[in-house]
Design a protein around this motif. Structure first.
Motif, PDB file in Angstrom:
ATOM      1  N   MET A   1       0.977  -1.043  -0.123  1.00 30.72           N
ATOM      2  CA  MET A   1      -0.022   0.000   0.014  1.00 30.72           C
ATOM      3  C   MET A   1       0.877   1.307  -0.117  1.00 30.72           C
ATOM      4  SD  MET A   1      -2.694   1.382   2.940  1.00 30.72           S
ATOM      5  CE  MET A   1      -1.345   1.678   4.013  1.00 30.72           C
ATOM      6  N   SER A   2       0.631   2.284  -0.911  1.00 24.80           N
ATOM      7  CA  SER A   2       1.222   3.519  -0.969  1.00 24.80           C
ATOM      8  C   SER A   2       0.036   4.535  -0.960  1.00 24.80           C
ATOM      9  CB  SER A   2       2.409   3.453  -2.027  1.00 24.80           C
ATOM     10  OG  SER A   2       1.402   3.325  -3.251  1.00 24.80           O
ATOM     11  N   GLY A   3       0.663   5.644  -0.347  1.00 29.46           N
ATOM     12  CA  GLY A   3      -0.248   6.755  -0.418  1.00 29.46           C
ATOM     13  C   GLY A   3      -1.227   6.721   0.628  1.00 29.46           C
ATOM     14  N   HIS A   4      -2.472   7.204   0.205  1.00 34.04           N
ATOM     15  CA  HIS A   4      -3.800   7.241   1.081  1.00 34.04           C
ATOM     16  C   HIS A   4      -4.544   5.883   0.760  1.00 34.04           C
ATOM     17  CE1 HIS A   4      -3.531  11.582   2.800  1.00 34.04           C
ATOM     18  NE2 HIS A   4      -2.727  11.631   1.707  1.00 34.04           N
ATOM     19  N   LEU A   5      -4.992   5.487   1.965  1.00 35.19           N
ATOM     20  CA  LEU A   5      -6.018   4.692   1.653  1.00 35.19           C
ATOM     21  C   LEU A   5      -7.205   4.904   0.825  1.00 35.19           C
ATOM     22  CD1 LEU A   5      -6.273   3.257   5.207  1.00 35.19           C
ATOM     23  CD2 LEU A   5      -5.007   2.271   3.388  1.00 35.19           C
ATOM     24  N   PRO A   6      -7.817   4.056  -0.043  1.00 35.33           N
ATOM     25  CA  PRO A   6      -9.118   4.375  -0.813  1.00 35.33           C
ATOM     26  C   PRO A   6      -9.962   4.876   0.057  1.00 35.33           C
ATOM     27  CG  PRO A   6      -8.656   1.949  -0.671  1.00 35.33           C
ATOM     28  CD  PRO A   6      -7.606   2.695   0.111  1.00 35.33           C
ATOM     29  N   ARG A  98       3.762   5.877   7.516  1.00 35.58           N
ATOM     30  CA  ARG A  98       3.354   7.292   7.047  1.00 35.58           C
ATOM     31  C   ARG A  98       3.282   8.021   8.473  1.00 35.58           C
ATOM     32  NH1 ARG A  98      -2.369   6.800   4.673  1.00 35.58           N
ATOM     33  NH2 ARG A  98      -2.181   9.195   5.140  1.00 35.58           N
ATOM     34  N   LEU A  99       2.829   7.542   9.393  1.00 34.29           N
ATOM     35  CA  LEU A  99       2.760   8.201  10.681  1.00 34.29           C
ATOM     36  C   LEU A  99       4.060   8.604  11.256  1.00 34.29           C
ATOM     37  CD1 LEU A  99      -0.188   6.331  12.342  1.00 34.29           C
ATOM     38  CD2 LEU A  99      -0.358   8.664  11.515  1.00 34.29           C
ATOM     39  N   LEU A 100       4.892   7.551  11.248  1.00 37.74           N
ATOM     40  CA  LEU A 100       6.376   7.937  11.662  1.00 37.74           C
ATOM     41  C   LEU A 100       7.060   8.928  10.714  1.00 37.74           C
ATOM     42  CD1 LEU A 100       7.487   3.902  12.404  1.00 37.74           C
ATOM     43  CD2 LEU A 100       7.123   5.879  13.934  1.00 37.74           C
ATOM     44  N   ASP A 101       6.887   8.794   9.457  1.00 31.07           N
ATOM     45  CA  ASP A 101       7.455   9.625   8.569  1.00 31.07           C
ATOM     46  C   ASP A 101       7.216  11.098   8.996  1.00 31.07           C
ATOM     47  OD1 ASP A 101       8.931   7.565   7.390  1.00 31.07           O
ATOM     48  OD2 ASP A 101       7.631   7.653   5.828  1.00 31.07           O
ATOM     49  N   GLN A 102       5.722  11.343   9.322  1.00 33.08           N
ATOM     50  CA  GLN A 102       5.337  12.588   9.439  1.00 33.08           C
ATOM     51  C   GLN A 102       5.362  12.917  10.962  1.00 33.08           C
ATOM     52  OE1 GLN A 102       1.103  12.587   8.122  1.00 33.08           O
ATOM     53  NE2 GLN A 102       1.988  11.535   6.157  1.00 33.08           N
ATOM     54  N   ASP A 103       6.129  12.407  11.648  1.00 30.31           N
ATOM     55  CA  ASP A 103       6.410  12.837  13.171  1.00 30.31           C
ATOM     56  C   ASP A 103       4.967  12.702  13.937  1.00 30.31           C
ATOM     57  OD1 ASP A 103       8.134  12.652  15.283  1.00 30.31           O
ATOM     58  OD2 ASP A 103       7.904  15.069  15.405  1.00 30.31           O
ATOM     59  N   LYS A 104       4.169  11.794  13.404  1.00 27.56           N
ATOM     60  CA  LYS A 104       2.780  11.716  14.186  1.00 27.56           C
ATOM     61  C   LYS A 104       2.809  10.442  15.173  1.00 27.56           C
ATOM     62  CE  LYS A 104       0.003  14.083  10.399  1.00 27.56           C
ATOM     63  NZ  LYS A 104      -1.192  13.699   9.730  1.00 27.56           N
ATOM     64  N   ALA A 140       7.511  -0.621  21.562  1.00 26.46           N
ATOM     65  CA  ALA A 140       6.180  -0.232  21.106  1.00 26.46           C
ATOM     66  C   ALA A 140       6.362   1.073  20.156  1.00 26.46           C
ATOM     67  CB  ALA A 140       5.282   0.031  22.286  1.00 26.46           C
ATOM     68  N   VAL A 141       5.413   1.293  19.192  1.00 23.74           N
ATOM     69  CA  VAL A 141       5.114   2.590  18.513  1.00 23.74           C
ATOM     70  C   VAL A 141       3.956   3.138  18.931  1.00 23.74           C
ATOM     71  CG1 VAL A 141       4.993   3.624  16.336  1.00 23.74           C
ATOM     72  CG2 VAL A 141       6.432   1.647  16.693  1.00 23.74           C
ATOM     73  N   ARG A 142       3.908   4.798  19.231  1.00 15.86           N
ATOM     74  CA  ARG A 142       2.788   5.279  19.758  1.00 15.86           C
ATOM     75  C   ARG A 142       2.464   6.263  18.666  1.00 15.86           C
ATOM     76  NH1 ARG A 142       1.493   4.173  25.441  1.00 15.86           N
ATOM     77  NH2 ARG A 142       2.997   2.858  26.063  1.00 15.86           N
ATOM     78  N   LEU A 143       1.090   6.391  19.052  1.00 11.62           N
ATOM     79  CA  LEU A 143       0.547   7.636  18.450  1.00 11.62           C
ATOM     80  C   LEU A 143       0.756   9.130  19.320  1.00 11.62           C
ATOM     81  CD1 LEU A 143      -1.013   8.741  15.923  1.00 11.62           C
ATOM     82  CD2 LEU A 143      -3.025   9.048  17.347  1.00 11.62           C
ATOM     83  N   LEU A 215      -7.079   8.885  15.454  1.00 12.28           N
ATOM     84  CA  LEU A 215      -5.829   8.219  14.414  1.00 12.28           C
ATOM     85  C   LEU A 215      -6.400   8.368  12.786  1.00 12.28           C
ATOM     86  CD1 LEU A 215      -3.688   6.535  13.890  1.00 12.28           C
ATOM     87  CD2 LEU A 215      -4.808   4.367  14.668  1.00 12.28           C
ATOM     88  N   GLN A 216      -7.735   8.324  12.624  1.00 16.14           N
ATOM     89  CA  GLN A 216      -8.432   8.637  11.326  1.00 16.14           C
ATOM     90  C   GLN A 216      -7.978  10.018  10.885  1.00 16.14           C
ATOM     91  OE1 GLN A 216     -12.603   8.125  12.384  1.00 16.14           O
ATOM     92  NE2 GLN A 216     -12.206   5.793  12.440  1.00 16.14           N
ATOM     93  N   ARG A 217      -7.944  10.882  11.925  1.00 17.43           N
ATOM     94  CA  ARG A 217      -7.600  12.488  11.338  1.00 17.43           C
ATOM     95  C   ARG A 217      -6.048  12.462  10.951  1.00 17.43           C
ATOM     96  NH1 ARG A 217     -10.772  15.274  16.285  1.00 17.43           N
ATOM     97  NH2 ARG A 217     -13.046  15.086  15.635  1.00 17.43           N
ATOM     98  N   ALA A 218      -5.168  11.648  11.883  1.00 21.23           N
ATOM     99  CA  ALA A 218      -3.941  11.715  11.636  1.00 21.23           C
ATOM    100  C   ALA A 218      -3.594  10.860  10.054  1.00 21.23           C
ATOM    101  CB  ALA A 218      -3.160  10.846  12.820  1.00 21.23           C
ATOM    102  N   LEU A 219      -4.506  10.064   9.738  1.00 14.77           N
ATOM    103  CA  LEU A 219      -3.987   9.400   8.458  1.00 14.77           C
ATOM    104  C   LEU A 219      -4.960   9.878   7.538  1.00 14.77           C
ATOM    105  CD1 LEU A 219      -4.045   5.709   9.988  1.00 14.77           C
ATOM    106  CD2 LEU A 219      -2.185   6.827   8.525  1.00 14.77           C
ATOM    107  N   ASP A 220      -5.487  11.101   7.889  1.00  8.51           N
ATOM    108  CA  ASP A 220      -6.475  11.724   6.767  1.00  8.51           C
ATOM    109  C   ASP A 220      -7.506  10.757   6.312  1.00  8.51           C
ATOM    110  OD1 ASP A 220      -5.076  14.265   6.820  1.00  8.51           O
ATOM    111  OD2 ASP A 220      -3.497  13.348   5.516  1.00  8.51           O
ATOM    112  N   LEU A 221      -8.210   9.793   7.055  1.00  6.17           N
ATOM    113  CA  LEU A 221      -9.090   8.922   6.638  1.00  6.17           C
ATOM    114  C   LEU A 221     -10.563   9.480   7.092  1.00  6.17           C
ATOM    115  CD1 LEU A 221      -7.453   5.681   7.672  1.00  6.17           C
ATOM    116  CD2 LEU A 221      -7.458   6.696   5.353  1.00  6.17           C
TER     117      LEU A 221
END
Length: 313
Positions: A1-6, A98-104, A140-143, A215-221
Motif C-alpha cells: 500500500m502506498s499513499g492514502h488508503l482508498p 506514514r505516521l512515523l515519517d510525519q512525526d505523528k 512499542a510505537v505510539r501515536l 487516528l483517522q484524522r492523523a491518517l487523513d481518513l
C-alpha cells in the motif's frame, strides 16, 4: 500500500461484524452481529464480516472457522468475501510508516511499570533505552497525542460523547513491543480500506472510539458513523464474554438464541413467535425492526472507567 488508503466512492451504508477468534461465538457476540445486520438491512446497506486475528497468544485454534460456520447457521453471511486481519500486515505497516515519517508516531521503550506513577497514561517517555532481556523489536510505537486533544462525536444510540484523549488515555499504542499490531491501528486501517460507513458494535468498545477518530484524522481518513449496542452481562455485572456464563451458541438450534438477542435489542418478542425457520425469522425481524427501541448501551464515556490500554506494551 502506498499513499492514502482508498476513501472515495463510499457506499451509502456499509456495516461490519468483526469477531476475534478467541473462542466460539456466544450470546453477546450474536447480539452484536444481529444488531449490526439489522441496522445495515434497515438502511438498505451492505453487511461485511472481518476476522480480527492479530493476537496469536489469545487465539483459539479453529475458532475463526467455527465462528463463520455459526454465523452461517444463524443466517448471517457476509455480502463480500470475508477479510482476515492476519493477511493484511502490509496495509498496517504502510499506515504506521506514514505516521512515523510525519512525526505523528514515535518509538517508545516504556513498560507498564514505567508508567505506573502516571496511572498508565503516557505523556512523555520515562524509559531511556531498550528493556533488558526483552525480545525484539523491544519497543512499542505510539501515536503522538497533542496536549489538550479531546474528541467529541455523536453516537447514534447514546448521543453526544466526549473524551479528553490526552489526559485520560495519553499516547496510545499502534504496534506493541512484542511486534503485534495494536487493535486501534488495525481497525482504523481496515474500516477505511473496506469503506465502512457505519460501525455498530458493543458498548465495551465505546471508550476506544475517540482514539480511533484521532487516528483517522492523523491518517487523513474518513470517520464513519458509530453506534454502540447494549452488552449482555452476567449476574455479577460482568461482560458475558469474560464470564463463565458465556456458553457457546448452538448452531443446530438457532431460533431460541435469535429470539433472545431480538428481545435484548429491545424489540417486541411476539414478532418472532410464529416463525419456524431462520430465513422466516430474519425476514420478520428486518421488516419490523425499530432502532428507537434499542436500550441505552452504557451511561457514556464520562461515566466509564478507562482501563489501561490492553495493547500497551
Amino acid at each position: 500500500m502506498s499513499g492514502h488508503l482508498p476513501t472515495t466512492d463510499a457506499p451509502a451504508y456499509r456495516g461490519r461484524f468483526a469477531p476475534s477468534p478467541t473462542g466460539d461465538l456466544h450470546a453477546g457476540s450474536l447480539l452484536a452481529a444481529f444488531g449490526s445486520w439489522l441496522l445495515a438491512r434497515r438502511h438498505g446497506g451492505e453487511w461485511l464480516v472481518r476476522i480480527e486475528d492479530l493476537d496469536p497468544p489469545r487465539e483459539v485454534p479453529g475458532a475463526a472457522q467455527r465462528q463463520l460456520d455459526a454465523l452461517t447457521a444463524f443466517g448471517f453471511v457476509s455480502d463480500l468475501p470475508v477479510v482476515r486481519q492476519s493477511q493484511r500486515h502490509g496495509l498496517y505497516e504502510a499506515a504506521l510508516q506514514r505516521l512515523l515519517d510525519q512525526d505523528k508516531a514515535f518509538v517508545c521503550h516504556c513498560s507498564r511499570s514505567d508508567l505506573a506513577a502516571a496511572g498508565g497514561v503516557h505523556r512523555r517517555c520515562v524509559a531511556h533505552g531498550p528493556r533488558a532481556g526483552h525480545a525484539a523489536p523491544q519497543a512499542a510505537v505510539r501515536l503522538r497525542v497533542a496536549d489538550g486533544a479531546a474528541v467529541e462525536f455523536d453516537d447514534a444510540l447514546l448521543g453526544r460523547q466526549r473524551q479528553d484523549v490526552a489526559r485520560e488515555v495519553g499516547d496510545f499504542v499502534l504496534r506493541r513491543a512484542d511486534g503485534h499490531w495494536a487493535y486501534q491501528l488495525a481497525v482504523v486501517v481496515d474500516d477505511a480500506e473496506q469503506r465502512i460507513t457505519d460501525v455498530v458494535r458493543g458498548a465495551d468498545l465505546l471508550d476506544s472510539t475517540p482514539r480511533q477518530i484521532l487516528l483517522q484524522r492523523a491518517l487523513d481518513l474518513p470517520t464513519p458513523r458509530y453506534a454502540h449496542l447494549p452488552l449482555l452481562l452476567d449476574a455479577h455485572g460482568r461482560k458475558l464474554s469474560k464470564s463463565e456464563a458465556a456458553h457457546p451458541l448452538n448452531p443446530a438450534d438457532p431460533l431460541p438464541a435469535l429470539r433472545a438477542a431480538w428481545a435484548a435489542l429491545g424489540q417486541t418478542p411476539d414478532t418472532l413467535v410464529a416463525v419456524e425457520t431462520v430465513t422466516q425469522l430474519l425476514r420478520a425481524a428486518r421488516d419490523s425492526f425499530n432502532p428507537a427501541q434499542i436500550p441505552q448501551a452504557a451511561p457514556g464515556l464520562a461515566a466509564m472507567h478507562n482501563d489501561p490500554d490492553p495493547n500497551a506494551v
